[in-house]
Every structure is written in structure tokens, then in C-alpha cells.
Design a protein around this motif. Structure first.
Motif, PDB file in Angstrom:
ATOM      1  N   VAL A   1       0.844  -1.196   0.000  1.00  9.74           N
ATOM      2  CA  VAL A   1       0.000   0.000   0.000  1.00  9.74           C
ATOM      3  C   VAL A   1       0.880   1.246   0.000  1.00  9.74           C
ATOM      4  O   VAL A   1       1.849   1.329   0.756  1.00  9.74           O
ATOM      5  CB  VAL A   1      -1.009   0.013   1.173  1.00  9.74           C
ATOM      6  N   ILE A   2       0.519   2.173  -0.897  1.00 15.15           N
ATOM      7  CA  ILE A   2       1.137   3.502  -0.879  1.00 15.15           C
ATOM      8  C   ILE A   2       0.365   4.308   0.145  1.00 15.15           C
ATOM      9  O   ILE A   2      -0.824   4.556  -0.014  1.00 15.15           O
ATOM     10  CB  ILE A   2       1.078   4.157  -2.266  1.00 15.15           C
ATOM     11  N   GLY A   3       1.031   4.683   1.227  1.00 12.99           N
ATOM     12  CA  GLY A   3       0.324   5.315   2.345  1.00 12.99           C
ATOM     13  C   GLY A   3      -0.112   6.731   2.063  1.00 12.99           C
ATOM     14  O   GLY A   3      -1.111   7.190   2.583  1.00 12.99           O
ATOM     15  N   ASN A   4       0.632   7.431   1.233  1.00 14.16           N
ATOM     16  CA  ASN A   4       0.315   8.842   0.999  1.00 14.16           C
ATOM     17  C   ASN A   4      -0.899   8.988   0.101  1.00 14.16           C
ATOM     18  O   ASN A   4      -1.221   8.100  -0.683  1.00 14.16           O
ATOM     19  CB  ASN A   4       1.521   9.564   0.396  1.00 14.16           C
ATOM     20  N   TYR A   5      -1.552  10.137   0.234  1.00 15.03           N
ATOM     21  CA  TYR A   5      -2.781  10.402  -0.502  1.00 15.03           C
ATOM     22  C   TYR A   5      -2.596  11.687  -1.300  1.00 15.03           C
ATOM     23  O   TYR A   5      -2.588  12.767  -0.739  1.00 15.03           O
ATOM     24  CB  TYR A   5      -3.938  10.526   0.490  1.00 15.03           C
ATOM     25  N   THR A   6      -2.379  11.530  -2.591  1.00 18.18           N
ATOM     26  CA  THR A   6      -2.287  12.639  -3.549  1.00 18.18           C
ATOM     27  C   THR A   6      -1.016  13.478  -3.413  1.00 18.18           C
ATOM     28  O   THR A   6      -0.319  13.703  -4.375  1.00 18.18           O
ATOM     29  CB  THR A   6      -3.507  13.582  -3.461  1.00 18.18           C
ATOM     30  N   VAL A   7      -0.741  13.972  -2.209  1.00 20.30           N
ATOM     31  CA  VAL A   7       0.448  14.814  -2.042  1.00 20.30           C
ATOM     32  C   VAL A   7       1.534  14.046  -1.294  1.00 20.30           C
ATOM     33  O   VAL A   7       1.277  13.027  -0.662  1.00 20.30           O
ATOM     34  CB  VAL A   7       0.131  16.098  -1.256  1.00 20.30           C
ATOM     35  N   GLY A   8       2.749  14.568  -1.355  1.00 22.87           N
ATOM     36  CA  GLY A   8       3.854  14.034  -0.561  1.00 22.87           C
ATOM     37  C   GLY A   8       4.068  12.559  -0.779  1.00 22.87           C
ATOM     38  O   GLY A   8       4.335  11.808   0.156  1.00 22.87           O
TER      39      GLY A   8
ATOM     40  N   LEU B   1      -3.976  30.405  -3.766  1.00 22.14           N
ATOM     41  CA  LEU B   1      -3.976  30.487  -5.231  1.00 22.14           C
ATOM     42  C   LEU B   1      -4.634  29.221  -5.760  1.00 22.14           C
ATOM     43  O   LEU B   1      -4.945  28.322  -4.986  1.00 22.14           O
ATOM     44  CB  LEU B   1      -2.545  30.656  -5.768  1.00 22.14           C
ATOM     45  N   SER B   2      -4.869  29.139  -7.050  1.00 21.27           N
ATOM     46  CA  SER B   2      -5.643  28.011  -7.567  1.00 21.27           C
ATOM     47  C   SER B   2      -4.908  26.703  -7.283  1.00 21.27           C
ATOM     48  O   SER B   2      -3.687  26.647  -7.315  1.00 21.27           O
ATOM     49  CB  SER B   2      -5.900  28.165  -9.065  1.00 21.27           C
ATOM     50  N   LEU B   3      -5.678  25.678  -7.002  1.00 22.19           N
ATOM     51  CA  LEU B   3      -5.117  24.453  -6.439  1.00 22.19           C
ATOM     52  C   LEU B   3      -5.013  23.350  -7.489  1.00 22.19           C
ATOM     53  O   LEU B   3      -5.839  23.262  -8.385  1.00 22.19           O
ATOM     54  CB  LEU B   3      -5.996  23.978  -5.290  1.00 22.19           C
ATOM     55  N   ASN B   4      -3.975  22.518  -7.327  1.00 18.26           N
ATOM     56  CA  ASN B   4      -3.795  21.372  -8.213  1.00 18.26           C
ATOM     57  C   ASN B   4      -4.588  20.152  -7.780  1.00 18.26           C
ATOM     58  O   ASN B   4      -4.918  19.304  -8.587  1.00 18.26           O
ATOM     59  CB  ASN B   4      -2.322  20.928  -8.220  1.00 18.26           C
ATOM     60  N   ASN B   5      -4.776  20.002  -6.493  1.00 18.26           N
ATOM     61  CA  ASN B   5      -5.378  18.770  -5.988  1.00 18.26           C
ATOM     62  C   ASN B   5      -6.028  19.029  -4.638  1.00 18.26           C
ATOM     63  O   ASN B   5      -5.925  20.125  -4.093  1.00 18.26           O
ATOM     64  CB  ASN B   5      -4.317  17.663  -5.888  1.00 18.26           C
ATOM     65  N   ILE B   6      -6.686  17.981  -4.126  1.00 17.42           N
ATOM     66  CA  ILE B   6      -7.524  18.142  -2.940  1.00 17.42           C
ATOM     67  C   ILE B   6      -6.737  18.184  -1.623  1.00 17.42           C
ATOM     68  O   ILE B   6      -7.332  18.198  -0.566  1.00 17.42           O
ATOM     69  CB  ILE B   6      -8.604  17.042  -2.870  1.00 17.42           C
ATOM     70  N   ALA B   7      -5.407  18.203  -1.715  1.00 15.23           N
ATOM     71  CA  ALA B   7      -4.612  18.329  -0.490  1.00 15.23           C
ATOM     72  C   ALA B   7      -3.488  19.334  -0.716  1.00 15.23           C
ATOM     73  O   ALA B   7      -2.512  19.370   0.014  1.00 15.23           O
ATOM     74  CB  ALA B   7      -4.036  16.968  -0.109  1.00 15.23           C
ATOM     75  N   ASP B   8      -3.639  20.147  -1.744  1.00 15.06           N
ATOM     76  CA  ASP B   8      -2.615  21.103  -2.178  1.00 15.06           C
ATOM     77  C   ASP B   8      -2.073  21.943  -1.014  1.00 15.06           C
ATOM     78  O   ASP B   8      -2.835  22.446  -0.197  1.00 15.06           O
ATOM     79  CB  ASP B   8      -3.257  22.016  -3.234  1.00 15.06           C
ATOM     80  N   ALA B   9      -0.742  22.097  -1.002  1.00 10.58           N
ATOM     81  CA  ALA B   9      -0.098  22.876   0.066  1.00 10.58           C
ATOM     82  C   ALA B   9      -0.672  24.298   0.170  1.00 10.58           C
ATOM     83  O   ALA B   9      -0.722  24.866   1.257  1.00 10.58           O
ATOM     84  CB  ALA B   9       1.405  22.940  -0.172  1.00 10.58           C
ATOM     85  N   HIS B  10      -1.131  24.845  -0.940  1.00  9.07           N
ATOM     86  CA  HIS B  10      -1.652  26.212  -0.898  1.00  9.07           C
ATOM     87  C   HIS B  10      -3.029  26.316  -0.264  1.00  9.07           C
ATOM     88  O   HIS B  10      -3.583  27.399  -0.146  1.00  9.07           O
ATOM     89  CB  HIS B  10      -1.679  26.807  -2.315  1.00  9.07           C
ATOM     90  N   SER B  11      -3.597  25.181   0.109  1.00 11.73           N
ATOM     91  CA  SER B  11      -4.863  25.208   0.844  1.00 11.73           C
ATOM     92  C   SER B  11      -4.617  24.851   2.309  1.00 11.73           C
ATOM     93  O   SER B  11      -5.552  24.789   3.090  1.00 11.73           O
ATOM     94  CB  SER B  11      -5.856  24.227   0.218  1.00 11.73           C
ATOM     95  N   CYS B  12      -3.372  24.596   2.672  1.00 15.67           N
ATOM     96  CA  CYS B  12      -3.061  24.096   4.020  1.00 15.67           C
ATOM     97  C   CYS B  12      -2.465  25.172   4.914  1.00 15.67           C
ATOM     98  O   CYS B  12      -1.881  24.890   5.937  1.00 15.67           O
ATOM     99  CB  CYS B  12      -2.110  22.914   3.943  1.00 15.67           C
ATOM    100  N   ARG B  13      -2.574  26.412   4.512  1.00 22.47           N
ATOM    101  CA  ARG B  13      -2.076  27.496   5.352  1.00 22.47           C
ATOM    102  C   ARG B  13      -3.277  28.224   5.909  1.00 22.47           C
ATOM    103  O   ARG B  13      -4.044  28.846   5.180  1.00 22.47           O
ATOM    104  CB  ARG B  13      -1.222  28.425   4.515  1.00 22.47           C
ATOM    105  N   GLY B  14      -3.474  28.132   7.224  1.00 21.82           N
ATOM    106  CA  GLY B  14      -4.564  28.856   7.833  1.00 21.82           C
ATOM    107  C   GLY B  14      -5.930  28.233   7.623  1.00 21.82           C
ATOM    108  O   GLY B  14      -6.870  28.920   7.266  1.00 21.82           O
ATOM    109  N   PHE B  15      -6.048  26.910   7.787  1.00 22.58           N
ATOM    110  CA  PHE B  15      -7.386  26.304   7.836  1.00 22.58           C
ATOM    111  C   PHE B  15      -7.716  26.017   9.289  1.00 22.58           C
ATOM    112  O   PHE B  15      -6.869  26.171  10.169  1.00 22.58           O
ATOM    113  CB  PHE B  15      -7.488  25.074   6.929  1.00 22.58           C
ATOM    114  N   SER B  16      -8.977  25.610   9.573  1.00 24.63           N
ATOM    115  CA  SER B  16      -9.416  25.602  10.970  1.00 24.63           C
ATOM    116  C   SER B  16      -9.519  24.226  11.600  1.00 24.63           C
ATOM    117  O   SER B  16      -9.544  24.107  12.815  1.00 24.63           O
ATOM    118  CB  SER B  16     -10.790  26.265  11.088  1.00 24.63           C
TER     119      SER B  16
END
Lengths: 349, 276
Positions: free
Chosen positions: A26-33, B62-77
Motif C-alpha cells: 500500500v502507498i500510504g500517501n494520498y495525492t500529495v507528498g 492560489l488556484s489548487l492542483n489537488n484536494i490536499a494542495d499545500a496552498h490550501s493548508c495554510r490557515g485552515f481551521s
């Protein structure tokens, strides 16, 4: 945790020792990293016959499939390079008959690992998909892809999926200590469940940090040391995908070189010859990259810091005994307490 | 009159207006992410934007590439996980979700899995991802369509719209009452679903688009609203937001890829020239 555990090793050694032909991987990461270096190393070592679990099969799945490592794929989302016109390694392998696929939703896939992680044999999932082909079309899992049971409490039909307990999980995180405590933050996705469901876990990380760092931020630890078999320190270990707090996705390598290459079998083979097989490890991969595009191309990807506010883990006391040596609730010193125990006949020689 | 705009830009702006203030919103990959950011900036400041990777109350930079994009991970709650993102949807806490379309039929059922045979595909599309479960349990779903196709019969049924139309979705007892697709928004117009038959009809047409050019994409006899209206032109403020936040969306897919590839080649050539 006293002794050095000997879990720190190279990607090469970790893959050699813990990833075997025919494994459920299993690849543990999801989409990023994504754990790019572990994926490349598995491919370089020519491991094969995997049943591969991937929540979101982006370039990591493409590389493993094109490398001939994968017989069966359990997934929810696969990459398609170049939109309608471009193909993908997964599509080509399906058409060549060398790959079988089982499609789930994100939730169903993750639920199988959550069940495995907790030691259950199956788990209830969301019943809406029963009207869709996700439920009706069965791949290599056949009847065991989904089963419907009656809820013993309400009498309603419940949809279930079987637990998954892969043989080995490969995963990339921001940081870990040498014992294997692995810290990951940002979009949590399904990362922890994929690791904890698995029998063996290989953790690669951007940096190995002191155990003190882990102890001051335990809420960031998603895998405890006692579950981890190998810790591999690989800076840029997820490149060309991003690692929050370390670097961005590299559009030049990812959308530029990789995506256009993956659209055809020959293109992907040439790309892998250069970037996977052509570089024996991550350090030489990064050297090759810098040689070709310059170190500025990497430097501009580095994350600007945005630190989390520290959380106060402090308590009022660190001992039952106050400054005068008195126990805080009973009001006696230790010698006084020992004397009392003797006087009352509670102390045995 | 406001400045000239592209149809991709208008699509994102129209999608953004489907978000009401104070709603809980699940965004999918692509246009919806930009639409969500636009809504948050201009129309719905109290909306809670979230993605299935477990990031809740995001403020994309800024516009995002994917559903976990680093640019959406700054300052969420709220950092939860994928499992809980779906169970909170199952329990009814998501007001609206946005999904992209591969194939769609007249009742808003979707295929995002495969074109052709499942085992030997002509085109292997991404798959369900979160789509099937979100479309099942979100109170309403908005479909966005940039490259997909309208078909009489899906090659693979990935995500449930109104099934066979009428009350067939509600009758299964599997879905929250009244849930299902509320609109399909393409680069040509806005489609809605008849309250009784649940068949898709054309509700709005974009300025400058001809009805024939919409009908030729659709293999059934498309119903058109008797009060068919022309979508209002976007304002300069809306257009400026999109161009600043998502310039590749403004450029459009074809031009963006062409420019990106040329720029990469230029960078690599410059570098190798230096080394020689």
C-alpha cells in the motif's frame, strides 16, 4: 525507549528487507507528498507481482505499473496524462491484460484500511453506491468486493467492505525520529490508516529529528515507533510531489516532463530510464536534476515558513513532592511516611 | 460594459454563485476550487470550504492542483481525515458539493470511470474518488462540465443523479430526501432539473452562445426553459479575481499547456546552453 533500534537505513536496504515479490503493497500517501524515492527504489529492484493499494493513483502508481511491478490494483482514482488525447500506464496495462483493477470510492477504500487498522474483519460503508456500477461491477475480488448484511439493531440492509491488511506500507512524512515515531501534518487524508492497517511499515522522511522534538509535539505523530520497521531519511524524498512545510510540487518535473511522458509507453520508458533507473538513489537523482535545470529550480520550490502556534503541554507540578519535600495532598515527607508505615505495622522486612 | 471574458472564466463565476453564505461546501478538483475561492472572496464570506482530504475551513492562496494542495493548508481551521470528511457528509452536514463530469445522462447520473469496456477501456478516466459518496449524501450537488459529454447511456455508472428520473432516487430509500444534482454548469450555459420528471433542461445560456451549439452536443431532445435567460456578463471585479487567482483557468486548457511546455523548454535550453 533506550537503545538505538537499528531501524535507520537506506531506501535500498529497507526495500530489500521488507518488500517482497507478490506482496500486498500500500502507498500510504494520498495525492500529495508521495513516497517517490521508495517507489523508485522498488521499481529499480525489479520487485513484482504486487497487489497494489492506492487511494489516489497519481504518478507513483504510473511508475510502479510501467515498471511491471503490479498485477492487481485496488484504487479509487487513477491518473490520466494529457487529458482525452493522452493515455496512462494503467490504461495501457489494462488493455494489454497485464493488470486487473478493482474500483472503490474514496470512502470505501479507506474504510477497508480503517477496518484493518482496528482489527475488525469488515466495516459498514455508505449504501448509496448500491445503485451504481461500483457495486455491480466486480473485478478480481468478485463477491467479496462488497457484501450486504442486515443490521441486527434496525433490520436495515447495510453495505459492507472487507478489512484490508496489506503486507507492507510505504509512506513519506515530514519528520521522524530514529525509533520510527513518524510525524505528518496538513491534509491528513487516509495516511495514518494505510500505515496502521499494514503488517510492516517503511517510513521515509524529509529529516530525522531528535526524540525530544517528537515528545514536544506528540499530536503530530501518526505512526508510533513500535509499528515501524524502517526509517529512511530522504530529503526531497517526495519530489516531484509536494511536502507541506518543505517544498511545493515541481511543475517543471511533474506537469512538464512526467505528465507529457506518461501519455505514451515509449515516452514513459524514456522518462523512467533517465529519472528512475538512471539514478541509483535520491541523492544522484537530485544531482542529475540540478545538473540539468540548475539548483535555482529546486530552491524556488522551498516552502516559506508558516509555523503552528506552540501548544502548551505544561502541568502545575512535575512531582508529588513540594519544595520542602512534603507530599502535596498528605502533607508528610517521605521519611515521615515510611516511619508511619512502620508504626502501623504495614512495612515488612 | 464590463471587460471581455472567456467562457471558462464565466463557468467559474456562475459556479461560484451556487454557493450561499454560511453553507458547508465540499470542493472537487479543478474549476470548483477556484469558484469556491471566488465565492468566499465576493459572495459568501461565511461559507466553510472543505476538501475530502480532511482540511476544513480552508482559505486557498492560489488556484489548487489537488484536494490536499499545500496552498490550501495554510490557515485552515480543522484538520480531520478522509474517513470523517465522508461520515460528516453521510450525517447531513454538507450543504453542497461540486463534481466534474466525464459522461452525464439526462437525469444527471455520472460516469467518471471509463469510456468503453471496463476491463479493456478506450479511455480510462480517473474513477470515483469521492464523487459517488458526495453525490449520494450532500444536500445538493452542482455538476461542472468543461470537457465531458452528454450521453443517452453511461458506459459506467459511477455516481447517482436522479437514476431513472421522477421519484426513482427518493424511492430507493438510500439517499437523503430531496438530494441530488441541482444544476449542471458548462462552458455554454446552465442546466437545471425539472422538479417532477427530474429531466435536465436548459435554464440559462451564456452571452454570445447559440442554442444550436448547445443542442448539437446533446443526443436527446433537450428541453429548454420557456423563460430561458441569458446569463449576465461577469463584472470586472469577478474577472479580475479569476485572472489573479487562477491565470491558467483564464488561459484555458489548450493555451495553458502550450505556454507551459514552451516555458519549460526555454528554461531547460537556457540551462544547457550555460553548461555547454
Amino acid at each position: 525507549m533506550g537503545e538505538v533500534t537499528g531501524k535507520v537505513m537506506s531506501a535500498g536496504e529497507a526495500v530489500e528487507r521488507f518488500v517482497h515479490d507478490g506482496n500486498e503493497l500500500v502507498i500510504g500517501n494520498y495525492t500529495v507528498g508521495s513516497c517517490a524515492e521508495l517507489v523508485y527504489e522498488i521499481t529499480r529492484q525489479g520487485k513484482k507481482g504486487f497487489t497494489l493499494y492506492s487511494q489516489s493513483g497519481i504518478f507513483d502508481v504510473e511508475v510502479l505499473v510501467a515498471g511491471g511491478c503490479v498485477d492487481r490494483l485496488v484504487t479509487t482514482y487513477v491518473m490520466r496524462s494529457g487529458g482525452k488525447k493522452g493515455g496512462s500506464a494503467v490504461e495501457r496495462a489494462l488493455n494489454a491484460g497485464t493488470l486487473k483493477i478493482e474500483d472503490y470510492t474514496n470512502f470505501d477504500y479507506n474504510a477497508r484500511l480503517v477496518a484493518g487498522m482496528h482489527g475488525f474483519s469488515f466495516i459498514q460503508v455508505l449504501e448509496g453506491v448500491m445503485v451504481t456500477d461500483l457495486f455491480r461491477k466486480r473485478g478480481f475480488m468478485g463477491e467479496n468486493k462488497f457484501r450486504v448484511v442486515k443490521c441486527p439493531y434496525t433490520g436495515k440492509n447495510l453495505l459492507t467492505v472487507p478489512a484490508a491488511t496489506p503486507d507492507v506500507c510505504i509512506i513519506h512524512v515530514q519528520r521522524a525520529d530514529k525509533f520510527g515515531n513518524a510525524q505528518y501534518w496538513g491534509a491528513m487524508g487516509s495516511v495514518a490508516a494505510a500505515a496502521l492497517a499494514s503488517k510492516r511499515i517503511i517510513v521515509s522522511c524529509e529529516e530525522i529529528v531528535d526524540h525530544d522534538v517528537i515528545q514536544s509535539s506528540p499530536h503530530l505523530t501518526i505512526i508510533p515507533a513500535y509499528r515501524v520497521n524502517a526509517v529512511v531519511e530522504v530529503p526531497w524524498g517526495a519530489h516531484p510531489t509536494e511536502v507541506l512545510g518543505y517544498y511545493n510540487v515541481d511543475n517543471l518535473m511533474y506537469n512538464g516532463l512526467f505528465v507529457s511522458a506518461a501519455a505514451t509507453a515509449d515516452g514513459l520508458k524514456a522518462w523512467m530510464d533517465e529519472w528512475v533507473y538512471g539514478c541509483p538513489d535520491r541523492a544522484s537523482y537530485i544531482d542529475h536534476y540540478i545538473g540539468k535545470f540548475g539548483s535555482a529550480a529546486l530552491d524556488e520550490l522551498r516552502a516559506k515558513p508558516f509555523y503552528s502556534a506552540p501548544a502548551n503541554y505544561g502541568s502545575a507540578f512535575t512531582s508529588h513532592w513540594d519544595r520542602e519535600g512534603k507530599e502535596r495532598s498528605m502533607g508528610v515527607t517521605l521519611p515521615e511516611l515510611e516511619k508511619l508505615l512502620q508504626e502501623r505495622g504495614k512495612s515488612y522486612e | 460594459m464590463s471587460k471581455p471574458f472567456t467562457l471558462d472564466e464565466l463557468l467559474a463565476i456562475v459556479v461560484a454563485k451556487e454557493i450561499n453564505d454560511y453553507e458547508n461546501v465540499v470542493l472537487g478538483v479543478g474549476v470548483p476550487m477556484t469558484a469556491g475561492a471566488l465565492a468566499k472572496a465576493l459572495f459568501a464570506p461565511h461559507a466553510t470550504l472543505m476538501m475530502e482530504s480532511g482540511i476544513v475551513d480552508i482559505r486557498p492562496l492560489l488556484s489548487l492542483n489537488n484536494i490536499a494542495d499545500a496552498h490550501s493548508c495554510r490557515g485552515f481551521s480543522y484538520a480531520t481525515d478522509l474517513f470523517s470528511a465522508f461520515t460528516m457528509t453521510y450525517r447531513g452536514f454538507v450543504d453542497v458539493c461540486f463534481l466534474g463530469v466525464g459522461q452525464v445522462d439526462k437525469y444527471g447520473n455520472l460516469n467518471t470511470t471509463v469510456i468503453g469496456d471496463y476491463e479493456k477501456p478506450d479511455l480510462r478516466l480517473p474513477g470515483s474518488g469521492g464523487a459517488a459518496d458526495f453525490m449520494s449524501y450532500s444536500k445538493r450537488t452542482v455538476l461542472t462540465m468543461r470537457g465531458g459529454t452528454f450521453v443517452n447511456k453511461l458506459d459506467y455508472f459511477t455516481s447517482p443523479g436522479y437514476l431513472e428520473g421522477g421519484d426513482s432516487r427518493d424511492k430507493t430509500g438510500l439517499f437523503p430526501k430531496g438530494s441530488g444534482p441541482a444544476a449542471l454548469i458548462s462552458t455554454k450555459g446552465v442546466f437545471r432539473f425539472d422538479p417532477m420528471t427530474k429531466e435536465m433542461y436548459l435554464s440559462q445560456i451564456y452571452p454570445g452562445v447559440k442554442l444550436e451549439s448547445i443542442k448539437k452536443d446533446i443526443p436527446w431532445d433537450l428541453k429548454v426553459a420557456s423563460d430561458l435567460s441569458v446569463t449576465p456578463r461577469p463584472t470586472d471585479e469577478e474577472i479580475d479575481f479569476i485572472r489573479d487567482f487562477a491565470p491558467e483557468l483564464s488561459a484555458g486548457r489548450e493555451l495553458a499547456v502550450e505556454l507551459r511546455n514552451a516555458y519549460i523548454k526555454k528554461k531547460a535550453d537556457l540551462r544547457s546552453g550555460k553548461n555547454a
